[in-house]
Design an enzyme around this catalytic site. Structure first.
Site, PDB file in Angstrom:
ATOM      1  N   TYR A 113       0.852  -1.197   0.000  1.00  0.00           N
ATOM      2  CA  TYR A 113       0.000   0.000   0.000  1.00  0.00           C
ATOM      3  C   TYR A 113       0.885   1.243   0.000  1.00  0.00           C
ATOM      4  O   TYR A 113       1.395   1.671   1.015  1.00  0.00           O
ATOM      5  CB  TYR A 113      -0.960  -0.006   1.191  1.00  0.00           C
ATOM      6  CG  TYR A 113      -2.048  -1.061   1.102  1.00  0.00           C
ATOM      7  CD1 TYR A 113      -2.327  -1.705  -0.102  1.00  0.00           C
ATOM      8  CD2 TYR A 113      -2.809  -1.401   2.196  1.00  0.00           C
ATOM      9  CE1 TYR A 113      -3.319  -2.661  -0.193  1.00  0.00           C
ATOM     10  CE2 TYR A 113      -3.807  -2.360   2.120  1.00  0.00           C
ATOM     11  CZ  TYR A 113      -4.056  -2.984   0.914  1.00  0.00           C
ATOM     12  OH  TYR A 113      -5.044  -3.926   0.830  1.00  0.00           O
ATOM     13  N   GLY A 114       1.010   1.803  -1.164  1.00  0.00           N
ATOM     14  CA  GLY A 114       1.988   2.850  -1.426  1.00  0.00           C
ATOM     15  C   GLY A 114       3.059   2.226  -2.296  1.00  0.00           C
ATOM     16  O   GLY A 114       3.514   1.127  -2.019  1.00  0.00           O
TER      17      GLY A 114
END
Ligand SMILES: NC(=O)c1ccc[n+]([C@@H]2O[C@H](COP(=O)([O-])OP(=O)(O)OC[C@H]3O[C@@H](n4cnc5c(N)ncnc54)[C@H](OP(=O)(O)O)[C@@H]3O)[C@@H](O)[C@H]2O)c1
Length: 323
Positions: free
Chosen positions: A53-54
């Site tokens: 996530y990222g």
């Protein structure tokens, strides 16, 4: 068996706010921090993140934020929640030790407070040999006492059964499985099979994207335009074909003086799963927790099931999901 409450998903924060629109520090983080603490105070008891996530320079940003927030959470509150992350089985993470480095880095970002590690998706469809090895590697971390719980994600019932038994033979339990489940996912026998395996073996059954990325919260006569391109395309495709379903959701929500989000979350709970909802604001934290105050009746659940089956537009599935 744990009570099926509601989990907090921090994935979309890293996606929607940080990746697509650029990282807006300070104000964003202050709002997210308040959302996080409010959600925990209101009884949401599982935090879900992922090392993916990222991306790019923002790699791991979702976990980093959570780690920073957890540093300020009193120990008595920390003890009550599960801090889960997902490690991506990227093709270069191979062999039994393939996830070791990723685990160490995630655990560092989460300030050593991770309680559950999950394999983010099944590799069965493209590298079937890899899945068992990676899972065995997570088993090694468990045996060394580095992790308390192990979970799977995007795994179908056949593989869930197989992997559950393999780990059981080693004396290790699979604690949870997360799959996409909402009124907008295509109904399938697989959902029932997964639920049965979970019930039989006391595996926590987690439903991700329970609001269909927010579509289920939109009143039937509204057509809002989301900020990101991908969501715009999705909403354009799905909104016109879900008016009947969203009308029913709206009618039920009025009866309980609740929000449409609460109806969607309680539909998931009525199917024996614990929703992991993506929340970004204190209002959304309050709203999600209010779903815990009431339940759907049998006939409301059945009507929603009926309109779900009738609905011709569905959310896209994770292509890696195994049989
Ligand atoms: N295992 C996997 O492969 C996988 C995949 C996807 C997600 N997940 C997990 O599941 C979590 C949740 O999924 P998700 O974020 O994709 O989808 P979701 O929970 O279905 O939808 C989240 C969106 O719904 C809106 N929302 C939330 N609460 C609301 C409320 N009370 N009223 C109105 N709108 C509301 C927000 O939209 P706005 O931003 O417009 O406010 C939010 O971005 C993720 O954070 C992640 O932890 C796991």
């Amino acid at each position: 068996m744990k009570k099926r409450k509601i989990g907090i998903g921090f994935g979309t924060w890293a996606w929607g706010n940080k990746l697509v629109w650029g990282y807006e520090a300070e104000t964003d983080d202050i709002l997210l921090k308040k959302t996080f603490f409010d959600a925990i105070d209101r009884g949401l008891d599982l935090v879900d993140s992922a090392d993916s996530y990222g991306t790019g320079s923002l790699f791991g940003q979702g976990e980093k934020l959570i780690g920073d927030f957890l540093e300020e959470l009193p120990k008595r509150k920390l003890k009550k929640i599960t801090i889960a992350t997902k490690l991506a089985p990227f093709p270069w993470r191979i062999g039994r030790n393939g996830l070791n480095k990723a685990f160490q880095e995630s655990n560092q970002r989460l300030q050593g407070k991770m309680t559950r590690v999950q394999l983010h998706w099944s590799t069965f469809r493209y590298a079937p040999w890899q899945e068992e090895q990676l899972l065995n590697g997570l088993g090694d971390l468990y045996e060394k006492g580095l992790i308390k719980e192990i979970g799977l994600s995007n795994t179908g019932p056949k593989r869930l059964n197989f992997l559950y038994q393999k780990m059981k033979d080693r004396g290790i339990k699979i604690n949870s499985i997360q799959v996409q489940l909402s009124l907008l996912t295509k109904p399938s026998l697989e959902d029932e099979n997964i639920k049965n395996i979970c019930d039989e073996n006391e595996i926590e059954y987690l439903a991700y994207s329970p609001l269909g990325l927010g579509i289920l919260t939109i009143p039937p006569n509204k057509y809002p335009k989301p900020k990101t391109f991908l969501r715009q395309k999705l909403f354009q495709r799905i909104l016109p074909k879900t008016i009947e379903l969203r009308t029913l959701i709206a009618n039920i929500s009025k009866k309980y003086s609740a929000s449409q989000a609460q109806v969607a979350l309680n539909w998931v709970r009525s199917h024996g799963a614990k929703p992991i909802v993506g929340i970004r604001t204190p209002f959304q934290a309050k709203d999600a927790s209010s779903a815990l105050n009431w339940s759907l009746t049998k006939s409301e659940k059945e009507s929603l099931d009926f309109y779900r089956k009738k609905c011709i537009a569905n959310m896209p599935q994770n292509p890696f999901t195994s049989p």
